[in-house]
Design an enzyme around this catalytic site. Structure first.
Site, PDB file in Angstrom:
ATOM      1  N   LYS A 111       0.895  -1.208   0.085  1.00 21.31           N
ATOM      2  CA  LYS A 111       0.147  -0.081   0.045  1.00 21.31           C
ATOM      3  C   LYS A 111       0.840   1.316   0.052  1.00 21.31           C
ATOM      4  O   LYS A 111       0.476   2.504  -0.642  1.00 21.31           O
ATOM      5  CB  LYS A 111      -0.967  -0.053   0.896  1.00 21.31           C
ATOM      6  N   LYS A 213      -4.804 -10.504  -6.655  1.00 23.78           N
ATOM      7  CA  LYS A 213      -5.967 -10.649  -5.781  1.00 23.78           C
ATOM      8  C   LYS A 213      -7.011  -9.975  -6.290  1.00 23.78           C
ATOM      9  O   LYS A 213      -7.015  -8.704  -7.067  1.00 23.78           O
ATOM     10  CB  LYS A 213      -5.656 -10.197  -4.443  1.00 23.78           C
ATOM     11  N   LYS A 216     -10.751  -4.624  -3.974  1.00 25.83           N
ATOM     12  CA  LYS A 216     -11.677  -3.332  -4.008  1.00 25.83           C
ATOM     13  C   LYS A 216     -11.104  -2.080  -4.802  1.00 25.83           C
ATOM     14  O   LYS A 216     -12.020  -1.376  -5.309  1.00 25.83           O
ATOM     15  CB  LYS A 216     -12.014  -2.747  -2.383  1.00 25.83           C
TER      16      LYS A 216
HETATM   17  P1  TYM Z   1     -10.436  -6.049   4.112  1.00 24.19           P
HETATM   18  O1  TYM Z   1     -11.496  -4.777   4.464  1.00 24.19           O
HETATM   19  O2  TYM Z   1      -9.382  -5.481   3.149  1.00 24.19           O
HETATM   20  O3  TYM Z   1     -11.078  -7.401   3.589  1.00 24.19           O
HETATM   21  C1  TYM Z   1     -12.322  -7.901   4.721  1.00 24.19           C
HETATM   22  C2  TYM Z   1     -12.132  -9.429   4.418  1.00 24.19           C
HETATM   23  O4  TYM Z   1     -12.056  -9.841   3.226  1.00 24.19           O
HETATM   24  C3  TYM Z   1     -10.736 -10.717   3.059  1.00 24.19           C
HETATM   25  N1  TYM Z   1     -10.409 -10.637   1.451  1.00 24.19           N
HETATM   26  C4  TYM Z   1     -10.500 -11.720   0.701  1.00 24.19           C
HETATM   27  N2  TYM Z   1     -10.641 -13.007   0.831  1.00 24.19           N
HETATM   28  C5  TYM Z   1     -10.388 -13.736  -0.083  1.00 24.19           C
HETATM   29  N3  TYM Z   1      -9.989 -13.296  -1.425  1.00 24.19           N
HETATM   30  C6  TYM Z   1      -9.758 -11.987  -1.651  1.00 24.19           C
HETATM   31  N4  TYM Z   1      -9.455 -11.490  -2.757  1.00 24.19           N
HETATM   32  C7  TYM Z   1     -10.086 -10.826  -0.579  1.00 24.19           C
HETATM   33  N5  TYM Z   1     -10.022  -9.875  -0.427  1.00 24.19           N
HETATM   34  C8  TYM Z   1     -10.213  -9.337   0.946  1.00 24.19           C
HETATM   35  C9  TYM Z   1      -9.761 -10.137   3.739  1.00 24.19           C
HETATM   36  O5  TYM Z   1      -8.615 -11.097   4.069  1.00 24.19           O
HETATM   37  C10 TYM Z   1     -10.672 -10.016   5.382  1.00 24.19           C
HETATM   38  O6  TYM Z   1     -10.989 -10.950   5.977  1.00 24.19           O
HETATM   39  N6  TYM Z   1      -7.128  -5.479   8.130  1.00 24.19           N
HETATM   40  C11 TYM Z   1      -8.430  -6.103   7.404  1.00 24.19           C
HETATM   41  C12 TYM Z   1      -9.850  -5.451   8.562  1.00 24.19           C
HETATM   42  C13 TYM Z   1      -9.408  -5.578   9.922  1.00 24.19           C
HETATM   43  C14 TYM Z   1      -9.540  -6.835  10.369  1.00 24.19           C
HETATM   44  C15 TYM Z   1      -9.296  -6.622  11.729  1.00 24.19           C
HETATM   45  C16 TYM Z   1      -9.912  -8.224  10.180  1.00 24.19           C
HETATM   46  C17 TYM Z   1      -9.045  -4.701  10.853  1.00 24.19           C
HETATM   47  N7  TYM Z   1      -9.140  -5.088  11.838  1.00 24.19           N
HETATM   48  C18 TYM Z   1      -9.417  -7.429  13.046  1.00 24.19           C
HETATM   49  C19 TYM Z   1      -9.693  -8.991  11.467  1.00 24.19           C
HETATM   50  C20 TYM Z   1      -9.677  -8.603  12.673  1.00 24.19           C
HETATM   51  C21 TYM Z   1      -8.545  -5.728   6.027  1.00 24.19           C
HETATM   52  O7  TYM Z   1      -8.288  -4.677   5.739  1.00 24.19           O
HETATM   53  O8  TYM Z   1      -9.708  -6.399   5.616  1.00 24.19           O
END
Ligand code: TYM
Length: 351
Positions: A111, A213, A216
């Protein structure tokens, strides 16, 4: 007692990867566990501080949680910034974690890009806040996609270092619990959280490029299926998904070096609740001209109802806001209980 925590950032479109890698698992875990599901709005300002649609995006993720079937009366659904203890514990973790740990995070490297000196300090400290999210509730299990594995490992490292640095205080105050560190039993305050990264779709790839991947932030909308896409859009995106010209192999080993085919098989398996082996047994030897329409029908059947339910819920802003407010109050009670003890362990004077 096991406790599940997870979160999703309110940035951009929720897509099939978020659904299969995370939200669908949130739903299935709620029957057997106590769960806390957060919309991590404070994380979303690390990349972009000015965020005109933050409020509507926060409501939209909440609507997705509810549309997918999370029950906010049995579990807790809230937005992170409502519970200021997240920021408080993150600050303490900033003082526990080492800069080197943060510098090694692949998400930070991706990022921040080349101009790391210009990334926000919040982006570097992102995993500290994430560890705070989880450990504030002393959550034991975190369902996430594969891309978050490194962050959960760092959460464990922070818990281990905190438990270790304050071991005497924790013992003197008599507030530790017995934890297993490998074979060894130790007394600690924070549990060692387990990531839950299972099933055929822990890393859903872009529909345009099997080496990237699904994300978003991909500029091409054809690269992902959004949870808000209607039936025609879903079908069109699957029809246009990049593939190679070969028929599907009759064994899983045949998917090696065919990332696009591999991805579509994983998506089909996850959406139909089957193993990848079962899908290959059914479609091995078939052309994409047969497999893609079957996948499109399946995706429409599973996803289109979520989109319409999301629209219905999102239109009721008052309801969504009430869910977040109520969840926030319940989360705050647990969080403040943890923080009272953390302040005591550290030696901060409090009321
Ligand atoms: P975020 O918002 O990017 O994504 C949310 C969840 O979706 C999963 N994910 C995917 N899984 C499979 N294939 C993909 N292409 C894919 N893209 C996204 C992510 O692994 C995630 O589970 N840092 C985290 C948010 C967060 C969080 C936390 C998660 C903040 N605090 C505490 C768990 C516990 C994030 O940016 O997710």
């Amino acid at each position: 007692k096991p406790l599940v925590f997870s979160g999703v950032q309110p940035t951009g479109n929720l897509h099939l990867g978020n659904y299969l890698g995370a939200i669908r698992k949130f739903v299935s875990l709620q029957n057997e566990h106590d769960c806390i599901y957060c919309v991590v709005d404070m994380h979303s300002i690390t990349a972009q501080l000015v965020h005109e649609d933050l409020a509507s995006q926060t409501r939209s993720i909440t609507a997705a949680y509810l549309a997918c079937g999370i029950d906010p009366t049995k579990h807790i659904v809230f937005n992170q910034s409502r519970v200021m203890q997240h920021a408080e514990l993150a600050w303490i973790f900033n003082c526990v974690a080492r800069i080197g740990w943060m510098n090694r995070m692949t998400q930070f490297k991706d990022k921040a890009g080349k101009d790391r000196e210009n990334a926000s300090l919040g982006l570097l400290a992102y995993p500290s806040l994430m560890a705070a999210d989880i450990l504030l509730y002393r959550a034991t299990h975190v369902p996430v996609g594969d891309d978050q594995k490194q962050h959960i490992e760092l959460t464990r490292d922070i818990a281990i270092k905190f438990n270790n640095d304050f071991s005497h205080r924790i013992a003197d105050l008599g507030i530790g619990v017995e934890l297993m560190m490998g074979e060894e039993k130790v007394n600690g305050f924070f549990p060692l959280t387990e990531p839950m990264i299972e099933g055929p779709a822990t890393r859903v790839m872009s529909l345009r490029d099997g080496s990237k991947k699904m994300s978003k932030s991909d500029p091409s909308d054809l690269s992902r299926i959004n949870l808000t896409d209607d039936a025609d859009t879903i079908s069109k995106k699957i029809r246009k998904a990049r593939t190679d010209p070969e028929a599907l192999p009759s064994e899983l080993a045949g998917l090696k070096d065919r990332p696009e085919a591999d991805n579509l098989i994983g998506i089909y398996a996850a959406l139909s609740d089957q193993t990848r082996e079962a899908v290959i047994t059914e479609y091995g030897g078939q052309q994409f001209s047969v497999f893609k329409p079957a996948l499109a029908d399946l995706a429409v059947e599973k996803l289109a109802p979520i989109a319409s339910e999301m629209r219905r819920i999102q239109a009721d802003t008052a309801y969504v806001d009430a869910v977040l407010k109520d969840g926030g109050e319940r989360a705050r009670t647990i969080a403040e209980g943890t923080m009272k003890q953390v302040r005591q362990i550290i030696g901060f004077l409090q009321d």
